[in-house]
Design a protein around this motif. Structure first.
Motif, PDB file in Angstrom:
ATOM      1  N   TYR A 104      -0.763   3.286  -0.453  1.00  0.00           N
ATOM      2  CA  TYR A 104      -0.695   3.456   1.003  1.00  0.00           C
ATOM      3  C   TYR A 104       0.556   4.229   1.412  1.00  0.00           C
ATOM      4  O   TYR A 104       1.630   4.062   0.831  1.00  0.00           O
ATOM      5  N   ARG A 105       0.374   5.078   2.448  1.00  0.00           N
ATOM      6  CA  ARG A 105       1.514   5.813   2.998  1.00  0.00           C
ATOM      7  C   ARG A 105       1.670   5.590   4.504  1.00  0.00           C
ATOM      8  O   ARG A 105       2.714   5.865   5.072  1.00  0.00           O
ATOM      9  N   CYS A 106       0.617   5.120   5.151  1.00  0.00           N
ATOM     10  CA  CYS A 106       0.662   4.857   6.597  1.00  0.00           C
ATOM     11  C   CYS A 106       0.888   3.363   6.792  1.00  0.00           C
ATOM     12  O   CYS A 106       0.015   2.543   6.483  1.00  0.00           O
ATOM     13  N   GLU A 124      -6.309  12.393  14.031  1.00  0.00           N
ATOM     14  CA  GLU A 124      -4.953  12.473  13.472  1.00  0.00           C
ATOM     15  C   GLU A 124      -4.531  11.148  12.853  1.00  0.00           C
ATOM     16  O   GLU A 124      -3.805  11.134  11.837  1.00  0.00           O
ATOM     17  N   PHE A 125      -4.999  10.050  13.412  1.00  0.00           N
ATOM     18  CA  PHE A 125      -4.664   8.756  12.808  1.00  0.00           C
ATOM     19  C   PHE A 125      -5.361   8.612  11.456  1.00  0.00           C
ATOM     20  O   PHE A 125      -4.771   8.083  10.498  1.00  0.00           O
ATOM     21  N   GLU A 126      -6.593   9.089  11.352  1.00  0.00           N
ATOM     22  CA  GLU A 126      -7.286   9.043  10.054  1.00  0.00           C
ATOM     23  C   GLU A 126      -6.561   9.900   9.030  1.00  0.00           C
ATOM     24  O   GLU A 126      -6.497   9.549   7.845  1.00  0.00           O
ATOM     25  N   ASP A 127      -6.010  11.016   9.485  1.00  0.00           N
ATOM     26  CA  ASP A 127      -5.224  11.848   8.573  1.00  0.00           C
ATOM     27  C   ASP A 127      -3.953  11.116   8.137  1.00  0.00           C
ATOM     28  O   ASP A 127      -3.488  11.283   6.996  1.00  0.00           O
ATOM     29  N   MET A 128      -3.366  10.318   9.044  1.00  0.00           N
ATOM     30  CA  MET A 128      -2.220   9.496   8.665  1.00  0.00           C
ATOM     31  C   MET A 128      -2.623   8.527   7.549  1.00  0.00           C
ATOM     32  O   MET A 128      -1.923   8.402   6.537  1.00  0.00           O
ATOM     33  N   ILE A 129      -3.752   7.865   7.745  1.00  0.00           N
ATOM     34  CA  ILE A 129      -4.218   6.901   6.747  1.00  0.00           C
ATOM     35  C   ILE A 129      -4.483   7.588   5.409  1.00  0.00           C
ATOM     36  O   ILE A 129      -4.188   7.031   4.339  1.00  0.00           O
ATOM     37  N   ALA A 130      -4.992   8.815   5.471  1.00  0.00           N
ATOM     38  CA  ALA A 130      -5.311   9.565   4.251  1.00  0.00           C
ATOM     39  C   ALA A 130      -4.064  10.125   3.584  1.00  0.00           C
ATOM     40  O   ALA A 130      -4.167  10.710   2.492  1.00  0.00           O
ATOM     41  N   GLY A 131      -2.917   9.984   4.228  1.00  0.00           N
ATOM     42  CA  GLY A 131      -1.678  10.476   3.633  1.00  0.00           C
ATOM     43  C   GLY A 131      -1.467  11.970   3.800  1.00  0.00           C
ATOM     44  O   GLY A 131      -0.763  12.592   2.996  1.00  0.00           O
ATOM     45  N   GLU A 132      -2.069  12.545   4.852  1.00  0.00           N
ATOM     46  CA  GLU A 132      -1.961  13.988   5.064  1.00  0.00           C
ATOM     47  C   GLU A 132      -0.611  14.398   5.642  1.00  0.00           C
ATOM     48  O   GLU A 132      -0.302  15.595   5.680  1.00  0.00           O
ATOM     49  N   ALA A 183       3.822   2.101  16.524  1.00  0.00           N
ATOM     50  CA  ALA A 183       2.997   1.084  15.874  1.00  0.00           C
ATOM     51  C   ALA A 183       2.808   1.385  14.384  1.00  0.00           C
ATOM     52  O   ALA A 183       2.763   0.471  13.560  1.00  0.00           O
ATOM     53  N   PHE A 184       2.669   2.683  14.020  1.00  0.00           N
ATOM     54  CA  PHE A 184       2.516   3.095  12.626  1.00  0.00           C
ATOM     55  C   PHE A 184       3.383   4.309  12.355  1.00  0.00           C
ATOM     56  O   PHE A 184       3.553   5.179  13.224  1.00  0.00           O
ATOM     57  N   ARG A 185       3.881   4.413  11.111  1.00  0.00           N
ATOM     58  CA  ARG A 185       4.658   5.576  10.705  1.00  0.00           C
ATOM     59  C   ARG A 185       4.330   5.888   9.260  1.00  0.00           C
ATOM     60  O   ARG A 185       3.739   5.072   8.548  1.00  0.00           O
ATOM     61  N   MET A 186       4.727   7.071   8.816  1.00  0.00           N
ATOM     62  CA  MET A 186       4.491   7.504   7.449  1.00  0.00           C
ATOM     63  C   MET A 186       5.716   7.174   6.594  1.00  0.00           C
ATOM     64  O   MET A 186       6.851   7.378   7.020  1.00  0.00           O
ATOM     65  N   ILE A 187       5.463   6.652   5.399  1.00  0.00           N
ATOM     66  CA  ILE A 187       6.535   6.364   4.446  1.00  0.00           C
ATOM     67  C   ILE A 187       6.124   6.934   3.098  1.00  0.00           C
ATOM     68  O   ILE A 187       5.067   6.586   2.557  1.00  0.00           O
ATOM     69  N   ASP A 188       6.948   7.818   2.550  1.00  0.00           N
ATOM     70  CA  ASP A 188       6.620   8.461   1.283  1.00  0.00           C
ATOM     71  C   ASP A 188       6.876   7.549   0.081  1.00  0.00           C
ATOM     72  O   ASP A 188       6.241   7.701  -0.965  1.00  0.00           O
ATOM     73  N   THR A 189       7.813   6.613   0.213  1.00  0.00           N
ATOM     74  CA  THR A 189       8.173   5.739  -0.900  1.00  0.00           C
ATOM     75  C   THR A 189       7.026   4.769  -1.196  1.00  0.00           C
ATOM     76  O   THR A 189       6.609   4.016  -0.315  1.00  0.00           O
ATOM     77  N   PRO A 190       6.524   4.751  -2.426  1.00  0.00           N
ATOM     78  CA  PRO A 190       5.430   3.821  -2.754  1.00  0.00           C
ATOM     79  C   PRO A 190       5.890   2.368  -2.674  1.00  0.00           C
ATOM     80  O   PRO A 190       7.040   2.043  -2.966  1.00  0.00           O
ATOM     81  N   HIS A 191       4.962   1.512  -2.281  1.00  0.00           N
ATOM     82  CA  HIS A 191       5.248   0.083  -2.245  1.00  0.00           C
ATOM     83  C   HIS A 191       5.377  -0.440  -3.674  1.00  0.00           C
ATOM     84  O   HIS A 191       4.648   0.006  -4.572  1.00  0.00           O
ATOM     85  N   PRO A 192       6.281  -1.391  -3.937  1.00  0.00           N
ATOM     86  CA  PRO A 192       6.436  -1.890  -5.314  1.00  0.00           C
ATOM     87  C   PRO A 192       5.260  -2.720  -5.814  1.00  0.00           C
ATOM     88  O   PRO A 192       5.090  -2.869  -7.028  1.00  0.00           O
ATOM     89  N   ARG A 193       4.442  -3.258  -4.902  1.00  0.00           N
ATOM     90  CA  ARG A 193       3.268  -4.015  -5.340  1.00  0.00           C
ATOM     91  C   ARG A 193       2.158  -3.040  -5.724  1.00  0.00           C
ATOM     92  O   ARG A 193       1.808  -2.131  -4.961  1.00  0.00           O
TER      93      ARG A 193
END
Length: 572
Positions: free
Chosen positions: A284-286, A234-242, A268-278
């Motif tokens: 990245y979403r996780c 499930e953490f890998e799915d977080m990293i993949a943006g699932e 420790a980690f959460r999902m954020i839909d807003t793209p980073h400005p850099r």
């Protein structure tokens, strides 16, 4: 009260009175010594009503001694207290208190970790000022790490990365390394994977409300005991943006019954839909929470000492759970109170200042009314003056107030010796000069440096003086460099150059500029713009020059135009 007890009280009262007087460099008084006197001698308490009378007589004798006599007497009756006074004096002379356990480390390594969500306000300057000073004191190492792993609620400002580095340079320091957290996502992911393998983290799909209720009741999350393989997947799915924002988090497994609910199984980690400005981080979403990211980086960079606000005490406690899982040694931590800066009407908040700029109520981050480092730099205040004032606040856990008067005093010492003098007249009123007055004034470029020569100011037929300097009809004023003039028939009649009019008769000395040969100047201040006229030689100044307008204050030359010179008011 028997004689023996009275003698004992007199001895103790004398000791405390001497110590109090020497410590505060003033006379001792009964009220100041009663606390320590009674605290160290509880047997005195039953005679509390009588002790002030006995102590008062002793204090009177102590206060008749000069400083040397007090010190000699204290050395006779309690040499250890003299040593304590000397130790306190040495402490007062130090720039900052010693870092805890500094001798246990081969190198002192500290970090300044700004969130680049906007330029720095004045309060932000305290951290690099103190860390940079510690680096110099210990020949240490100084990291600047941009903690930019929240692309939504504290969204980074792309200009702030460079702005903050410029502010650190302005304060007088150069970091040994600069790094950006959003470049290090894969490092944080790898450590999260290791933590999962150790059984120290689990994925959780509870809503915030559901988990909060469980946490506050000290009940475990139903996902807490899922197997490691499921958590890893499930953490890998977080990293993949699932997952979308709010659907899944990774929690550090702590003590679900910990007395402080804020430390129970924190995110420790959460999902954020807003793209980073850099651009480097926009895919990245996780994203790691600050406590996880910062804790990992502090260890990997060998940070030995952390300074953080006292309101962040829970951060160290959360991070220690991660450090325990990895068997790492946690850095030394110094907590300090917040710093408030007087003189500003605007709240010291990046978001507040940004909103005022967007509304057009401030011209920008360097508006003289803004409590920012960009603003004071544009006003001509040297970074050294701010650093010295910030370091002077120490590292107390109490909230502290920074008086801008302290910054101004520091800066005055730095700029006064080099700043040439000029006349500048605000809201000028024109007066004819009549009589055989000098045609030219030649005041000193700098009153303390005759070798720098004089400047030439033509008087002409009329002058401008400030409305507040206009004397009553019949009264006299001294136009600096020209002489004494009497106000008569809406003109100024020259009466001579006998300086005794000033020295013996109290005639006011004022500044002035010629009515014709002058320079248009706009002076930007914290209270708004001020228009006026300066003496002709002011046209020869350069941008960034610091000068003193006599009887007004120091200014920085901001721009030179054909029609107007713009200056920023520094301080008086």
């Amino acid at each position: 009260m028997n004689d023996d007890l009275r003698a004992q009280i007199e001895t103790e009262a004398e000791k405390h009175a001497l110590f109090n007087a020497l410590k505060h460099e003033s006379d001792a008084d009964v009220g100041a010594i009663m606390g320590p006197l009674m605290g160290e001698n509880p047997e005195f308490r039953e005679h509390g009503n009588e002790i002030p009378g006995v102590a008062g007589k002793v204090i009177g004798q102590v206060n008749q001694l000069d400083t040397e006599g007090k010190r000699e007497r204290l050395a006779e009756i309690d040499p250890e207290l003299v040593e304590e006074l000397d130790a306190e004096d040495e402490e007062d002379d130090r720039v900052l208190p010693d870092l805890p356990n500094a001798d246990e480390y081969d190198q002192i390594r500290m970090r300044c970790a700004p969130n680049p969500n906007g330029p720095w306000h004045m309060g932000h300057g305290r951290m690099p000022a103190v860390i940079g000073t510690y680096k110099d004191l210990y020949d240490g190492w100084f990291l600047v790490r941009f903690d930019d792993t929240d692309p939504e609620t504290k969204r980074p400002d792309m200009d702030a990365y460079d702005d903050i580095l410029e502010d650190i340079d302005y304060l007088g320091f150069e970091p040994d390394e600069v790094m950006t957290a959003s470049d290090r996502l894969e490092i944080y992911y790898d450590h999260a994977r290791d933590l999962i393998e150790k059984g120290g983290a689990y994925t959780c799909s509870c809503s915030g409300e559901e988990f909060s209720e469980l946490k506050n009741d000290a009940k475990p999350c139903p996902h807490r005991d899922k197997d490691v393989e499921t958590t890893k997947a499930e953490f890998e799915d977080m990293i993949a943006g699932e997952y979308s924002s709010g659907e899944m988090v990774l929690r550090v497994k702590t003590d679900i019954e910990h007395k402080n609910p804020a430390l129970r199984d924190w995110v420790a980690f959460r999902m954020i839909d807003t793209p980073h400005p850099r651009e480097e981080a926009e895919e990245y979403r996780c994203w790691p929470m600050l406590d996880f990211q910062s804790g990992i980086d502090d260890h990997l960079k060998g940070i030995t000492h952390i300074i953080r606000g006292i309101d962040l005490q829970d951060s160290a406690k959360r991070q220690r759970f991660v450090y325990d899982y990895f068997d790492w040694e946690y850095p030394e931590v110094i907590h300090w109170g917040h710093v408030q800066v007087d003189e500003y009407d605007i709240k010291m908040s990046t978001s507040t200042i940004g909103e005022l700029i967007e509304k057009g109520e401030l011209d920008g981050w360097d508006d003289p009314r803004a409590p920012t480092l960009q603003s004071v730099r544009r006003r001509g205040i040297r970074g050294e003056a701010i650093t010295e004032a910030m370091v002077g606040l120490g590292t107390s856990t109490s909230n502290v107030d920074l008086a801008m008067s302290t910054v101004y005093a520091n800066n005055r010492e730095l700029v006064d010796d080099d700043a040439p003098r000029f006349f500048f007249v605000r809201d000028g009123v024109e007066y004819l000069l009549i009589g055989e007055h000098p045609e030219v004034a030649e005041p000193a470029v700098h009153p303390d440096h005759e070798d720098r020569g004089t400047r030439t100011i033509p008087a002409g037929e009329a002058v401008l003086i400030e409305s507040g300097d206009i004397p009553d009809h019949g009264d006299r004023i001294w136009l600096k460099g020209l002489g004494c003039f009497q106000h008569t028939r809406d003109a100024l009649q020259y009466t001579g150059d006998d300086i005794s009019a000033v020295r013996d008769e109290g005639v006011d000395v004022i500044h002035w500029v010629p009515a014709e040969a002058n320079v248009s100047v706009r002076m930007r201040t914290m209270d708004g713009d001020v228009a006026g006229r300066a003496e002709p030689d002011f046209a020869d100044t350069d941008v960034d020059d610091i000068v003193q307008f006599e009887r007004i204050g120091f200014v920085r030359v901001d721009s030179q135009g054909d029609d107007e010179i713009v200056t920023y008011y520094t301080h008086d």
